[in-house]
Design a protein around this motif. Structure first.
Motif, short mmCIF file in Angstrom:
data_model
loop_
_atom_site.label_atom_id
_atom_site.label_comp_id
_atom_site.label_asym_id
_atom_site.label_seq_id
_atom_site.Cartn_x
_atom_site.Cartn_y
_atom_site.Cartn_z
N GLU A 96 0.89 -1.27 0.03
CA GLU A 96 -0.10 -0.18 0.11
C GLU A 96 0.89 1.30 -0.12
O GLU A 96 0.47 2.09 -0.35
N GLU A 97 1.93 1.13 0.68
CA GLU A 97 2.82 2.29 0.79
C GLU A 97 3.93 2.43 -0.36
O GLU A 97 4.71 3.22 -0.48
N GLY A 98 3.69 1.34 -1.54
CA GLY A 98 4.25 1.61 -2.35
C GLY A 98 5.55 0.79 -2.76
O GLY A 98 6.64 1.30 -3.74
N TYR A 99 5.85 0.00 -2.02
CA TYR A 99 6.97 -0.92 -1.92
C TYR A 99 7.01 -1.85 -3.13
O TYR A 99 5.82 -2.46 -3.30
N SER A 100 8.04 -2.12 -3.79
CA SER A 100 8.02 -2.90 -4.96
C SER A 100 8.07 -4.22 -4.77
O SER A 100 8.27 -4.85 -3.66
N LYS A 101 7.81 -5.22 -5.85
CA LYS A 101 8.10 -6.41 -5.64
C LYS A 101 9.24 -7.18 -5.21
O LYS A 101 9.46 -7.86 -4.33
N ASN A 102 10.34 -6.64 -5.65
CA ASN A 102 11.64 -6.91 -5.20
C ASN A 102 11.95 -6.67 -3.87
O ASN A 102 12.74 -7.40 -3.28
N THR A 103 11.45 -5.49 -3.57
CA THR A 103 11.66 -5.07 -2.02
C THR A 103 11.15 -5.93 -1.15
O THR A 103 11.59 -6.14 0.11
N CYS A 174 6.57 13.18 4.09
CA CYS A 174 6.74 12.06 5.17
C CYS A 174 6.14 10.78 4.55
O CYS A 174 5.35 10.92 3.79
N ARG A 175 6.75 9.79 5.33
CA ARG A 175 5.68 8.76 5.13
C ARG A 175 4.61 8.49 5.80
O ARG A 175 4.34 8.96 6.98
N VAL A 176 3.67 7.51 5.40
CA VAL A 176 2.07 7.97 6.06
C VAL A 176 2.38 7.38 7.47
O VAL A 176 1.47 8.09 8.25
#
Length: 324
Positions: A96-103, A174-176
């Motif tokens: 939801e926060e936008g982290y990629s598949k690889n991360t 900021c991060r949510v």
């Protein structure tokens, strides 16, 4: 201090690296295949991998602490089902926060090396192919990498508190999950984000952006910190619905950080006085400060400031946010 979950997991990673750093990974995997039939290594063989796993697990520990799981005894009290639910919610929130598949893959691997040692009952859940594909796919669907085409149209469709969350991200970068950690100094026009990602605290300076500072202060009064964790789940659903209604691709809450960086680079390019002040406040070296005087190099100075404001370490990260 020593029985905090973050220290327990860090020590596990330290031990695995000490055991594996002098051994060739491929050679050990071949030996394990002969002995067990499975080509694997339970150790960590490179310092780069150790650093990546440690960063991932410190992010997970931040999440645990937000759910009042701070010490080893708190982790031990969780049933297997409760821990599975926490892990599942964590990976879905990363997406939801936008982290990629690889991360997300790195985070799963880091948990297998550390959390599964402390809580062996979670090992099969982490190794389950169906679970892993679900977490990876969520990261792939998050479409990390850009701001919204029309963020105002999205915000107009959000509930009032959700509008406040989105706008605070736009104004601070900021991060949510960092919003409840914010405190303000109204005399010095400063916002401090305490114990942010990786346990770091950072300060944002608004002496040159006083109207934005006042708006952030007013918006923070609308945030219910005690109920914030529950509010986030509703926020993501509300945000997705707003994207659907406006015909925009969903980029998660991280899109507002992208927007901040994209607008901030223009502000700093056009306000050299603010840029110089911030380079002083953030402790830039003289070479970086000199870049302000050269229009061909000014972005390097701005990158330094934006990197500090976003809470990253590498200058390349600020360019990742604002350069398309």
């Amino acid at each position: 201090m020593e029985n905090k979950v973050r220290y327990v997991l860090k020590h596990v990673l330290d031990d695995l690296y000490e055991l594996g750093k002098g051994i060739k990974k491929g050679e050990l995997q071949r030996q394990m295949q002969k002995l067990t039939g499975v080509r694997e290594s339970h150790f960590i063989h490179s310092s780069t991998t150790k650093v990546r796993y440690e960063r991932a697990m410190m992010t997970f520990c931040d999440y645990l602490e937000d759910h009042s799981i701070k010490r080893e005894k708190h982790l031990e009290k969780l049933s297997t089902e409760e821990l599975q639910q926490i892990v599942d919610n964590y990976f879905r929130e990363l997406a939801e926060e936008g982290y990629s598949k690889n991360t997300i893959k790195v985070h799963v691997a880091a948990m297998e090396k550390s959390l599964a040692i402390v809580r062996p009952d979670i090992r099969d859940y982490l190794a389950n192919d169906e679970n892993r594909i679900g977490w990876w796919s969520a990261g792939e669907a998050a479409s990390k990498g850009d701001s919204y085409v029309d963020s105002n149209a999205i915000k107009e469709r959000l509930e009032e508190e959700h509008q406040a969350i989105a706008r605070i991200q736009e104004l601070t970068g900021c991060r949510v999950r960092e919003i409840p950690r914010m405190t303000v100094d109204e005399e010095k026009y400063k916002i401090t984000i305490h114990q942010a990602k990786g346990g770091r605290t950072r300060t944002l300076h608004y002496e040159h952006r006083k109207e934005q500072f006042k708006e952030v202060c007013n918006l923070l009064e609308k945030i219910n910190k005690e109920k914030y964790e529950k509010e986030l789940k509703d926020y993501y659903r509300d945000l997705k619905q707003a994207c659907d209604e406006t015909g925009q691709e969903y980029h998660g809450s991280h899109a507002f950080r992208y927007q901040y960086a994209q607008e901030r680079i223009e502000e700093l390019r056009n306000n050299k006085k603010e840029l110089r002040d911030l380079l002083d406040k953030y402790g830039a070296d003289n070479e970086t400060k000199e870049c302000v005087n050269d229009n061909n190099k000014i972005d390097r100075a701005a990158d330094y400031v934006i990197t500090q404001e976003l809470g990253h370490n590498r200058l390349s990260m600020s360019r990742y946010y604002y350069r398309k």
